[in-house]
Design a protein around this motif. Structure first.
Motif, mmCIF file in Angstrom:
data_model
loop_
_atom_site.group_PDB
_atom_site.id
_atom_site.type_symbol
_atom_site.label_atom_id
_atom_site.label_comp_id
_atom_site.label_asym_id
_atom_site.label_seq_id
_atom_site.Cartn_x
_atom_site.Cartn_y
_atom_site.Cartn_z
ATOM 1 N N TYR A 149 -14.148 2.455 -8.805
ATOM 2 C CA TYR A 149 -13.701 1.202 -9.613
ATOM 3 C C TYR A 149 -14.434 0.176 -9.581
ATOM 4 C CZ TYR A 149 -9.081 3.475 -9.592
ATOM 5 O OH TYR A 149 -8.039 4.255 -9.858
ATOM 6 N N LYS A 150 -15.641 0.038 -8.726
ATOM 7 C CA LYS A 150 -16.768 -0.880 -8.741
ATOM 8 C C LYS A 150 -17.546 -0.789 -9.734
ATOM 9 C CE LYS A 150 -21.083 -1.874 -6.403
ATOM 10 N NZ LYS A 150 -21.823 -1.592 -5.001
ATOM 11 N N LYS A 151 -18.058 0.677 -10.009
ATOM 12 C CA LYS A 151 -18.769 1.153 -11.131
ATOM 13 C C LYS A 151 -17.863 0.818 -12.443
ATOM 14 C CE LYS A 151 -21.641 4.680 -13.016
ATOM 15 N NZ LYS A 151 -20.958 4.410 -14.547
ATOM 16 N N GLU A 152 -16.705 1.290 -12.566
ATOM 17 C CA GLU A 152 -15.989 1.072 -13.805
ATOM 18 C C GLU A 152 -15.827 -0.396 -14.389
ATOM 19 O OE1 GLU A 152 -12.056 3.282 -15.155
ATOM 20 O OE2 GLU A 152 -11.624 1.580 -13.894
ATOM 21 N N LEU A 153 -15.728 -1.295 -13.477
ATOM 22 C CA LEU A 153 -15.328 -2.713 -13.718
ATOM 23 C C LEU A 153 -16.769 -3.304 -14.020
ATOM 24 C CD1 LEU A 153 -12.679 -3.866 -10.880
ATOM 25 C CD2 LEU A 153 -12.423 -3.175 -13.305
ATOM 26 N N ASN A 154 -17.830 -2.908 -13.236
ATOM 27 C CA ASN A 154 -19.019 -3.590 -13.732
ATOM 28 C C ASN A 154 -19.515 -2.967 -15.093
ATOM 29 O OD1 ASN A 154 -20.422 -5.353 -11.754
ATOM 30 N ND2 ASN A 154 -19.889 -3.656 -10.325
ATOM 31 N N ASP A 155 -19.185 -1.923 -15.435
ATOM 32 C CA ASP A 155 -19.382 -1.283 -16.723
ATOM 33 C C ASP A 155 -18.950 -2.129 -17.894
ATOM 34 O OD1 ASP A 155 -21.408 0.337 -15.514
ATOM 35 O OD2 ASP A 155 -19.789 2.283 -15.748
ATOM 36 N N ILE A 162 -16.831 -14.506 -19.375
ATOM 37 C CA ILE A 162 -16.346 -13.580 -18.143
ATOM 38 C C ILE A 162 -15.537 -14.545 -17.173
ATOM 39 C CG2 ILE A 162 -16.781 -11.879 -16.357
ATOM 40 C CD1 ILE A 162 -17.539 -10.869 -19.208
ATOM 41 N N ASN A 163 -14.298 -14.327 -17.200
ATOM 42 C CA ASN A 163 -13.408 -14.900 -16.142
ATOM 43 C C ASN A 163 -13.553 -14.004 -15.026
ATOM 44 O OD1 ASN A 163 -12.671 -17.112 -17.774
ATOM 45 N ND2 ASN A 163 -11.231 -15.584 -18.902
ATOM 46 N N GLY A 164 -13.507 -12.675 -15.043
ATOM 47 C CA GLY A 164 -13.399 -11.972 -13.894
ATOM 48 C C GLY A 164 -12.865 -10.439 -14.176
ATOM 49 N N PHE A 165 -13.069 -9.699 -13.266
ATOM 50 C CA PHE A 165 -12.309 -8.541 -13.292
ATOM 51 C C PHE A 165 -11.910 -8.005 -11.879
ATOM 52 C CE2 PHE A 165 -15.252 -8.556 -16.571
ATOM 53 C CZ PHE A 165 -14.513 -7.734 -17.743
ATOM 54 N N TYR A 166 -10.718 -7.462 -11.658
ATOM 55 C CA TYR A 166 -10.449 -6.944 -10.365
ATOM 56 C C TYR A 166 -9.381 -5.672 -10.345
ATOM 57 C CZ TYR A 166 -6.056 -9.707 -10.826
ATOM 58 O OH TYR A 166 -5.071 -10.360 -11.213
ATOM 59 N N ARG A 167 -9.639 -4.944 -9.690
ATOM 60 C CA ARG A 167 -8.575 -3.713 -9.238
ATOM 61 C C ARG A 167 -8.303 -3.816 -7.728
ATOM 62 N NH1 ARG A 167 -5.670 0.529 -11.997
ATOM 63 N NH2 ARG A 167 -7.465 0.823 -13.396
ATOM 64 N N TYR A 176 -11.401 -0.843 1.880
ATOM 65 C CA TYR A 176 -12.754 -0.876 1.197
ATOM 66 C C TYR A 176 -12.569 -2.514 0.226
ATOM 67 C CZ TYR A 176 -16.302 -0.583 -2.616
ATOM 68 O OH TYR A 176 -17.515 -0.731 -3.440
ATOM 69 N N SER A 177 -13.635 -3.159 0.659
ATOM 70 C CA SER A 177 -13.618 -4.379 -0.237
ATOM 71 C C SER A 177 -15.202 -4.682 -0.914
ATOM 72 C CB SER A 177 -13.447 -5.339 0.681
ATOM 73 O OG SER A 177 -13.383 -6.619 0.400
ATOM 74 N N TYR A 178 -14.848 -5.239 -2.192
ATOM 75 C CA TYR A 178 -16.287 -5.555 -2.752
ATOM 76 C C TYR A 178 -16.012 -6.606 -3.752
ATOM 77 C CZ TYR A 178 -19.580 -5.291 -6.473
ATOM 78 O OH TYR A 178 -20.672 -5.731 -7.572
ATOM 79 N N GLU A 179 -16.656 -7.623 -3.587
ATOM 80 C CA GLU A 179 -16.709 -8.839 -4.423
ATOM 81 C C GLU A 179 -18.106 -9.441 -5.018
ATOM 82 O OE1 GLU A 179 -14.242 -13.062 -4.528
ATOM 83 O OE2 GLU A 179 -14.100 -11.793 -2.857
ATOM 84 N N GLU A 180 -18.446 -9.276 -6.346
ATOM 85 C CA GLU A 180 -19.795 -9.891 -6.498
ATOM 86 C C GLU A 180 -19.824 -10.062 -7.881
ATOM 87 O OE1 GLU A 180 -24.578 -8.383 -6.457
ATOM 88 O OE2 GLU A 180 -23.003 -7.641 -4.830
ATOM 89 N N ASP A 181 -20.460 -11.158 -8.349
ATOM 90 C CA ASP A 181 -20.550 -11.354 -9.805
ATOM 91 C C ASP A 181 -19.249 -11.339 -10.759
ATOM 92 O OD1 ASP A 181 -23.238 -11.818 -9.422
ATOM 93 O OD2 ASP A 181 -23.733 -10.078 -9.759
ATOM 94 N N LYS A 182 -18.188 -11.773 -10.023
ATOM 95 C CA LYS A 182 -16.887 -11.780 -10.889
ATOM 96 C C LYS A 182 -16.017 -10.546 -10.925
ATOM 97 C CE LYS A 182 -17.898 -15.894 -13.511
ATOM 98 N NZ LYS A 182 -18.109 -16.582 -14.965
ATOM 99 N N VAL A 183 -16.530 -9.532 -10.211
ATOM 100 C CA VAL A 183 -15.943 -8.504 -10.001
ATOM 101 C C VAL A 183 -15.367 -8.061 -8.578
ATOM 102 C CG1 VAL A 183 -16.467 -5.720 -10.049
ATOM 103 C CG2 VAL A 183 -17.382 -7.199 -11.786
ATOM 104 N N GLU A 184 -14.186 -7.772 -8.499
ATOM 105 C CA GLU A 184 -13.596 -7.511 -7.190
ATOM 106 C C GLU A 184 -12.761 -6.185 -7.197
ATOM 107 O OE1 GLU A 184 -9.756 -9.355 -4.735
ATOM 108 O OE2 GLU A 184 -10.752 -10.773 -6.040
#
Length: 293
Positions: A113-119, A135-140, A56-64
Motif C-alpha cells: 500500500y505504501k507503493k500504491e499510494l505513492n504511485d 496534494i492534501n494526502g493519501f492514506y490506507r 506496520y506504520s509509514y508516514e512521509e510526504d503526505k502518504v500514510e
C-alpha cells in the motif's frame, strides 16, 4: 449326497448368526468412530486461541499507511490458519509467504500500500504539470481485532479507511464469524428465509432505529425512512447489507457501508438483532454452533 432338512436349517441358522455378529461388530465400530469424532471436535474447540499484536506504520510526504492486527498465534491449527487466510485475503490476498510469519505478512501489505499510494500521488502530480500543492494526502488504514469469543466460535472485526486526495475519505467496518472446530466462516449462509416478509420487516425496523438515533428528527414512518434511503426501493423490501452479518455478545450485527444504502454523512447504518429474535431465521447448523435448540 443330499443334506437332511435339519442339516440345511442348521447351516442357515449358522449363516444368519454369523451375519448378525458381523453387523454388530460393524455397528460397534461405527459407534466408536462417531464418539471419537465428537471427542475430537470438543478437543479442537477447547484448544486455547492466542493472538499477538502486530503492526506496520509509514508516514512521509503526505502518504500514510497503518496496519494493526491481532494475529492468530496459537490454537486449533485449522482455525488459526483460516483466520490468517481471512486477514490476508481482506488486504488483497496476494501474499504468498508463510502464514506463520505474521509480521512478514503485515510488512508485505504495508509495503504494497505504501507503493500504491505513492504511485497514485505521483500520477496526480504529473497530471497537474508537477504541481504538488494539489496534494492534501493519501492514506490506507486497517485494524483487525478479535471482537468476541465463545466456546464454539470467534468473531473478528475489521475497521478500514482509505483517502485518495479526494473530497473525503471512506471508512468501512465489517466482521466475520469462524467456527472453532474447523474454521468455517459463517455469514449469510447461516440464515434461512432470506426473502421472507419477516426479514424485510427486521431490516426496516433496524434502519428506522438507526436513523432515529442518527438524526435529531423523529424517524418512525415509511415516509420518514425514505428521506434517508438513496435507492428507489420500497422501504418494505430493502436488501440486506452486502457484507455478511457477524455475531457479537449483543447479537447479530448488520452494517451497510457508506453510500451503500444512504448518503455519506449518514455514516454506516448499523443495527443489531438479539440472538433470541434471530433464531427463526437461522439454520440448524448455526443454532448448534450457538448452543441453541
Amino acid at each position: 449326497m443330499q443334506l437332511s432338512k435339519a442339516s440345511k436349517m442348521k447351516k442357515i441358522l449358522t449363516f444368519i448368526l454369523g451375519m448378525m455378529v458381523v453387523a454388530s461388530c460393524d455397528h460397534l465400530s461405527k459407534s466408536s468412530s462417531d464418539k471419537e469424532e465428537e471427542v475430537n471436535i470438543a478437543d479442537l474447540e477447547g484448544i486455547a486461541f492466542e493472538t499477538e499484536k502486530l503492526s506496520y506504520s509509514y508516514e512521509e510526504d503526505k502518504v500514510e499507511v497503518s496496519i494493526d492486527v491481532e494475529y492468530p498465534k496459537d490454537g486449533n491449527p485449522i482455525l488459526v490458519n483460516a483466520i490468517r487466510e481471512y486477514i490476508s485475503e481482506t488486504m488483497g490476498g496476494t501474499y504468498d509467504g508463510d502464514l506463520e510469519e505474521g509480521q512478514q505478512l503485515v510488512d508485505y501489505y504495508g509495503g504494497f500500500y505504501k507503493k500504491e499510494l505513492n504511485d497514485e500521488k505521483q500520477v496526480q502530480i504529473d497530471e497537474n504539470d508537477g504541481n504538488d500543492e494539489i496534494i492534501n494526502g493519501f492514506y490506507r488504514n486497517y485494524d483487525f481485532k478479535k471482537e468476541y469469543e465463545t466456546d464454539h466460535f470467534i468473531t473478528y472485526l475489521v475497521n478500514s479507511s482509505v483517502y485518495l486526495n479526494g473530497a473525503h475519505g471512506v471508512e468501512s467496518s465489517y466482521g466475520m464469524t469462524f467456527r472453532k472446530s474447523d474454521g468455517r466462516r459463517f455469514g449469510t449462509d447461516m440464515m434461512r428465509n432470506l426473502y421472507s416478509q419477516d426479514i424485510y420487516a427486521l431490516i426496516k425496523k433496524g434502519l428506522i432505529d438507526y436513523f432515529g438515533q442518527y438524526s435529531d428528527e423523529s424517524v418512525t414512518t415509511d415516509e420518514d425512512l425514505k428521506e434517508y434511503i438513496l435507492t428507489d426501493d420500497d422501504v418494505n423490501y430493502l436488501p440486506l447489507p452486502k457484507n455478511v452479518p457477524y455475531i457479537t455478545q449483543e447479537g447479530f450485527v448488520f452494517t451497510y457501508q457508506p453510500y451503500e444504502i444512504s448518503f455519506y454523512a449518514a455514516g454506516m447504518p448499523t443495527f443489531t438483532v438479539p440472538v433470541g429474535k434471530m433464531k427463526q431465521f437461522l439454520t440448524q447448523t448455526a443454532l448448534k454452533m450457538l448452543g441453541e435448540d
